[in-house]
Scaffold this motif. Structure first.
Motif, PDB file in Angstrom:
ATOM      1  N   ASN A 173      31.714  45.098  45.626  1.00 46.43           N
ATOM      2  CA  ASN A 173      31.310  43.860  46.274  1.00 46.43           C
ATOM      3  C   ASN A 173      31.088  42.768  45.229  1.00 46.43           C
ATOM      4  OD1 ASN A 173      29.677  41.792  47.419  1.00 46.43           O
ATOM      5  ND2 ASN A 173      29.057  43.189  49.052  1.00 46.43           N
ATOM      6  N   LEU A 174      31.842  41.683  45.317  1.00 42.20           N
ATOM      7  CA  LEU A 174      31.759  40.617  44.328  1.00 42.20           C
ATOM      8  C   LEU A 174      30.391  39.946  44.317  1.00 42.20           C
ATOM      9  CD1 LEU A 174      33.063  38.901  42.138  1.00 42.20           C
ATOM     10  CD2 LEU A 174      33.998  37.435  43.937  1.00 42.20           C
ATOM     11  N   SER A 175      29.806  39.705  45.470  1.00 43.91           N
ATOM     12  CA  SER A 175      28.480  39.061  45.527  1.00 43.91           C
ATOM     13  C   SER A 175      27.424  39.913  44.835  1.00 43.91           C
ATOM     14  CB  SER A 175      28.058  38.820  46.977  1.00 43.91           C
ATOM     15  OG  SER A 175      28.936  37.935  47.601  1.00 43.91           O
ATOM     16  N   THR A 176      27.436  41.200  45.093  1.00 42.86           N
ATOM     17  CA  THR A 176      26.503  42.118  44.447  1.00 42.86           C
ATOM     18  C   THR A 176      26.759  42.155  42.946  1.00 42.86           C
ATOM     19  OG1 THR A 176      26.443  43.463  46.445  1.00 42.86           O
ATOM     20  CG2 THR A 176      25.665  44.505  44.430  1.00 42.86           C
ATOM     21  N   ALA A 177      28.018  42.158  42.565  1.00 47.94           N
ATOM     22  CA  ALA A 177      28.382  42.197  41.150  1.00 47.94           C
ATOM     23  C   ALA A 177      27.879  40.955  40.422  1.00 47.94           C
ATOM     24  CB  ALA A 177      29.894  42.319  41.000  1.00 47.94           C
ATOM     25  N   LYS A 178      28.014  39.796  41.047  1.00 49.72           N
ATOM     26  CA  LYS A 178      27.538  38.551  40.431  1.00 49.72           C
ATOM     27  C   LYS A 178      26.032  38.590  40.222  1.00 49.72           C
ATOM     28  CE  LYS A 178      31.063  35.351  42.164  1.00 49.72           C
ATOM     29  NZ  LYS A 178      31.289  34.223  43.085  1.00 49.72           N
ATOM     30  N   LEU A 179      25.301  39.055  41.228  1.00 45.16           N
ATOM     31  CA  LEU A 179      23.839  39.137  41.114  1.00 45.16           C
ATOM     32  C   LEU A 179      23.426  40.095  40.009  1.00 45.16           C
ATOM     33  CD1 LEU A 179      22.725  39.182  44.864  1.00 45.16           C
ATOM     34  CD2 LEU A 179      22.295  37.396  43.180  1.00 45.16           C
ATOM     35  N   GLU A 180      24.066  41.243  39.961  1.00 44.03           N
ATOM     36  CA  GLU A 180      23.717  42.227  38.939  1.00 44.03           C
ATOM     37  C   GLU A 180      24.095  41.720  37.538  1.00 44.03           C
ATOM     38  OE1 GLU A 180      24.349  46.917  37.802  1.00 44.03           O
ATOM     39  OE2 GLU A 180      24.754  46.252  39.845  1.00 44.03           O
ATOM     40  N   ALA A 181      25.232  41.049  37.428  1.00 45.88           N
ATOM     41  CA  ALA A 181      25.648  40.492  36.132  1.00 45.88           C
ATOM     42  C   ALA A 181      24.667  39.419  35.675  1.00 45.88           C
ATOM     43  CB  ALA A 181      27.057  39.930  36.229  1.00 45.88           C
ATOM     44  N   LYS A 182      24.207  38.603  36.594  1.00 48.65           N
ATOM     45  CA  LYS A 182      23.232  37.571  36.237  1.00 48.65           C
ATOM     46  C   LYS A 182      21.924  38.213  35.776  1.00 48.65           C
ATOM     47  CE  LYS A 182      21.002  33.396  37.675  1.00 48.65           C
ATOM     48  NZ  LYS A 182      20.972  32.240  38.467  1.00 48.65           N
ATOM     49  N   TYR A 183      21.479  39.235  36.486  1.00 53.18           N
ATOM     50  CA  TYR A 183      20.263  39.959  36.101  1.00 53.18           C
ATOM     51  C   TYR A 183      20.421  40.572  34.708  1.00 53.18           C
ATOM     52  CZ  TYR A 183      16.974  43.801  35.745  1.00 53.18           C
ATOM     53  OH  TYR A 183      16.022  44.664  35.283  1.00 53.18           O
ATOM     54  N   LEU A 201      28.354  32.444  32.523  1.00 52.05           N
ATOM     55  CA  LEU A 201      28.662  33.791  32.978  1.00 52.05           C
ATOM     56  C   LEU A 201      29.946  33.688  33.780  1.00 52.05           C
ATOM     57  CD1 LEU A 201      27.740  36.760  33.212  1.00 52.05           C
ATOM     58  CD2 LEU A 201      26.550  36.112  35.307  1.00 52.05           C
ATOM     59  N   SER A 202      30.977  34.390  33.339  1.00 54.16           N
ATOM     60  CA  SER A 202      32.257  34.291  34.036  1.00 54.16           C
ATOM     61  C   SER A 202      32.853  35.679  34.258  1.00 54.16           C
ATOM     62  CB  SER A 202      33.239  33.425  33.244  1.00 54.16           C
ATOM     63  OG  SER A 202      33.407  33.938  31.944  1.00 54.16           O
ATOM     64  N   LYS A 203      33.591  35.797  35.329  1.00 50.75           N
ATOM     65  CA  LYS A 203      34.260  37.064  35.652  1.00 50.75           C
ATOM     66  C   LYS A 203      35.488  37.189  34.769  1.00 50.75           C
ATOM     67  CE  LYS A 203      36.851  37.880  39.308  1.00 50.75           C
ATOM     68  NZ  LYS A 203      37.368  38.120  40.637  1.00 50.75           N
ATOM     69  N   LYS A 204      35.590  38.301  34.085  1.00 51.15           N
ATOM     70  CA  LYS A 204      36.711  38.538  33.174  1.00 51.15           C
ATOM     71  C   LYS A 204      37.807  39.347  33.853  1.00 51.15           C
ATOM     72  CE  LYS A 204      37.727  40.442  28.618  1.00 51.15           C
ATOM     73  NZ  LYS A 204      37.147  41.090  27.434  1.00 51.15           N
ATOM     74  N   SER A 205      37.402  40.418  34.523  1.00 55.22           N
ATOM     75  CA  SER A 205      38.398  41.274  35.168  1.00 55.22           C
ATOM     76  C   SER A 205      37.768  42.036  36.323  1.00 55.22           C
ATOM     77  CB  SER A 205      39.010  42.250  34.166  1.00 55.22           C
ATOM     78  OG  SER A 205      38.029  43.147  33.688  1.00 55.22           O
ATOM     79  N   GLN A 206      38.652  42.662  37.089  1.00 55.10           N
ATOM     80  CA  GLN A 206      38.216  43.419  38.263  1.00 55.10           C
ATOM     81  C   GLN A 206      39.069  44.667  38.361  1.00 55.10           C
ATOM     82  OE1 GLN A 206      38.476  41.161  41.876  1.00 55.10           O
ATOM     83  NE2 GLN A 206      38.108  42.934  43.180  1.00 55.10           N
TER      84      GLN A 206
END
Length: 151
Positions: A30-40, A88-93
């Motif tokens: 889940n991208l939304s969950t991933a963003k939150l966890e990455a920010k944390y 904070l940026s998404k690099k890969s998936q």
């Protein structure tokens, strides 16, 4: 149009030269969950290395000492700061995870509510406490057990 692109490219290059980066992998689909966890995780990481903002001797041995002391120092403390120009940026998936890159520059940390002197005083005080604990552990003692029924 070309001028704007050149300016953007120049800014990106300058930022990448002076900034550090931290790679974060988040296991989720889940991208939304991933963003939150990455920010944390990026916030937690930054908080754990804020001591590097102070101008300290950074040999390999002293880095370990300061990092260990900082880890003790921040326990149950509210460390406040503001950082500018961090990204904070998404690099890969992948099918089961996302990889993010956190770009930051410790020179951009402002309003840190901890001073270098406070941190170093804690480290020096903590060192003497640890020595006292070591001496205490070397002390031999015997255990006395009292049975209340025999009294």
């Amino acid at each position: 149009m070309m001028r704007t692109f050149n300016l953007l490219l120049f800014t990106t290059l300058i930022f990448n030269i002076i900034a550090d980066e931290y790679v974060i992998e988040v296991k989720t689909t889940n991208l939304s969950t991933a963003k939150l966890e990455a920010k944390y995780k990026s916030t937690k990481y930054l908080r754990s290395i804020l001591w590097k903002k102070f101008s300290l001797d950074k040999t390999d041995e002293s880095k370990k000492k300061y990092q260990s002391c900082w880890n003790d120092f921040i326990i149950n403390k509210s460390i406040k700061y503001k950082i500018e120009n961090s990204y904070l940026s998404k690099k890969s998936q992948n099918t089961d995870s996302f990889t993010f890159v956190f770009n930051y520059d410790l020179k951009e940390v402002k309003n840190l509510n901890v001073s270098k002197e406070t941190f170093l005083n804690f480290c020096n005080k903590n060192k003497s406490i640890n020595k006292n604990q070591e001496n205490f552990e070397e002390f031999n003692y015997s255990e006395v057990v009292i049975d209340m029924d025999e009294i």
